[in-house]
Design an enzyme around this catalytic site. Structure first.
Site, PDB file in Angstrom:
ATOM      1  N   SER A  54     -30.373  -5.465  30.477  1.00 18.66           N
ATOM      2  CA  SER A  54     -30.010  -4.069  30.218  1.00 18.66           C
ATOM      3  C   SER A  54     -30.392  -3.167  31.386  1.00 18.66           C
ATOM      4  CB  SER A  54     -30.712  -3.575  28.952  1.00 18.66           C
ATOM      5  OG  SER A  54     -30.379  -4.392  27.862  1.00 18.66           O
TER       6      SER A  54
HETATM    7  N1  SAH Z   1     -33.302  -7.761  26.487  1.00 12.30           N
HETATM    8  C1  SAH Z   1     -32.500  -8.622  27.265  1.00 12.30           C
HETATM    9  C2  SAH Z   1     -31.045  -8.354  27.000  1.00 12.30           C
HETATM   10  C3  SAH Z   1     -30.291  -9.608  26.934  1.00 12.30           C
HETATM   11  S1  SAH Z   1     -28.628  -9.455  26.400  1.00 12.30           S
HETATM   12  C4  SAH Z   1     -32.840  -8.462  28.731  1.00 12.30           C
HETATM   13  O1  SAH Z   1     -33.506  -7.492  29.086  1.00 12.30           O
HETATM   14  O2  SAH Z   1     -32.457  -9.305  29.541  1.00 12.30           O
HETATM   15  C5  SAH Z   1     -28.765  -9.895  24.697  1.00 12.30           C
HETATM   16  C6  SAH Z   1     -29.224 -11.278  24.393  1.00 12.30           C
HETATM   17  O3  SAH Z   1     -29.107 -11.460  22.983  1.00 12.30           O
HETATM   18  C7  SAH Z   1     -28.385 -12.404  25.013  1.00 12.30           C
HETATM   19  O4  SAH Z   1     -29.208 -13.221  25.779  1.00 12.30           O
HETATM   20  C8  SAH Z   1     -27.810 -13.144  23.810  1.00 12.30           C
HETATM   21  O5  SAH Z   1     -27.695 -14.537  23.992  1.00 12.30           O
HETATM   22  C9  SAH Z   1     -28.829 -12.815  22.732  1.00 12.30           C
HETATM   23  N2  SAH Z   1     -28.342 -12.952  21.369  1.00 12.30           N
HETATM   24  C10 SAH Z   1     -27.121 -12.624  20.859  1.00 12.30           C
HETATM   25  N3  SAH Z   1     -27.077 -12.905  19.548  1.00 12.30           N
HETATM   26  C11 SAH Z   1     -28.295 -13.420  19.202  1.00 12.30           C
HETATM   27  C12 SAH Z   1     -28.869 -13.902  17.987  1.00 12.30           C
HETATM   28  N4  SAH Z   1     -28.200 -13.925  16.835  1.00 12.30           N
HETATM   29  N5  SAH Z   1     -30.135 -14.351  18.010  1.00 12.30           N
HETATM   30  C13 SAH Z   1     -30.858 -14.357  19.155  1.00 12.30           C
HETATM   31  N6  SAH Z   1     -30.368 -13.920  20.348  1.00 12.30           N
HETATM   32  C14 SAH Z   1     -29.102 -13.448  20.370  1.00 12.30           C
END
Ligand code: SAH
Length: 229
Positions: A71
């Site tokens: 993000s």
């Molecule tokens: N906070 C993270 C943002 C990653 S993007 C950062 O700073 O890098 C969101 C993430 O949520 C992705 O890696 C995706 O694989 C994960 N995600 C999506 N659906 C999910 C679920 N049901 N359970 C766990 N993770 C999930």
């Protein structure tokens, strides 16, 4: 347990991080000192591929592989500040991704439980948590839309992927007085919600508009079918 003291080496991005704080966070109204200090400390460039290191402190999200993103710094700061943390919390994070948001939280709370559905991302993040001494983080590979019932209730829950609705498990797994931050909406845009659990229900505040990757799972979006070739 107490918030983690990260082991961070000196690096060439210290000034860039200060500039990120000044231009992107403080200029937009982030005020909580602990949040600003964490964002000044955590080496964000380590959470992206080496080819992207020089872009790590810019004002937008970046790819982290597996079609996912880290993000934008301001979004991380806003979501973290909105959780209203004081240092003694147990926090659940859904969507570990690169682990950047997790590392920020690890400096601010007693314990972070983080769930990622893509195992390669979880493995990379775990290695970074070890390297940086984020000693109060537990990572699980699972569908986070059902929360983490065995460790509930939590003081705060943060979801870093966009959901079509609020999964009921998150409200159930919050303590009374606990806060949930979650982007809710369609695939193109969402509203960032702050939901506070009260003894007699919940209150909901809209923090603004946002665009996150999809929360995929039983109580989120359906996984896309593999395209046939
Ligand atoms: N906070 C993270 C943002 C990653 S993007 C950062 O700073 O890098 C969101 C993430 O949520 C992705 O890696 C995706 O694989 C994960 N995600 C999506 N659906 C999910 C679920 N049901 N359970 C766990 N993770 C999930």
């Amino acid at each position: 347990m107490k918030p983690a003291t990260l082991r961070v080496k000196r690096d060439i991005y210290e000034r860039t991080r200060q500039k990120m704080l000044d231009d992107q966070l403080i200029a937009r109204g982030i005020t909580q000192n602990e949040v600003l200090h964490a964002m000044l400390t955590v080496p964000r460039h380590l959470f992206v591929a080496e080819a992207l290191h020089s872009q790590a402190y810019t004002d937008y999200p970046l790819p982290i592989g597996e079609k996912q993103t880290i993000s934008q710094p301001y979004m991380v700061a806003l979501m973290t500040e909105s959780l209203g943390l004081t240092g003694a919390e147990r926090v659940l994070e859904i969507g570990t991704g690169s682990g950047y948001q997790t590392a920020i939280l690890s400096m601010l709370v007693e314990k972070v439980y983080t769930i990622e559905r893509i195992s390669v991302l979880a493995a990379k993040a775990r290695r970074l948590f070890d390297d940086l001494h984020c000693s109060n983080v537990i990572v699980r590979v699972a569908d986070g839309t059902t929360g983490w019932p065995d460790e509930a209730p939590f003081d705060a829950i943060i979801t870093t992927a966009g959901s079509p609705q609020v999964p009921s498990a998150y409200i159930e797994q919050l303590k009374t007085g606990g806060r949930l931050i979650i982007p809710v909406g369609d695939e193109e845009s969402q509203k960032l919600l702050k939901i506070t659990k009260r003894a007699d229900g919940v209150t909901t505040e809209v923090l603004g508009g946002c665009k996150f990757v999809k929360l995929i799972g039983k109580h989120g979006w359906q996984a896309e079918k593999r395209e046939s070739c």
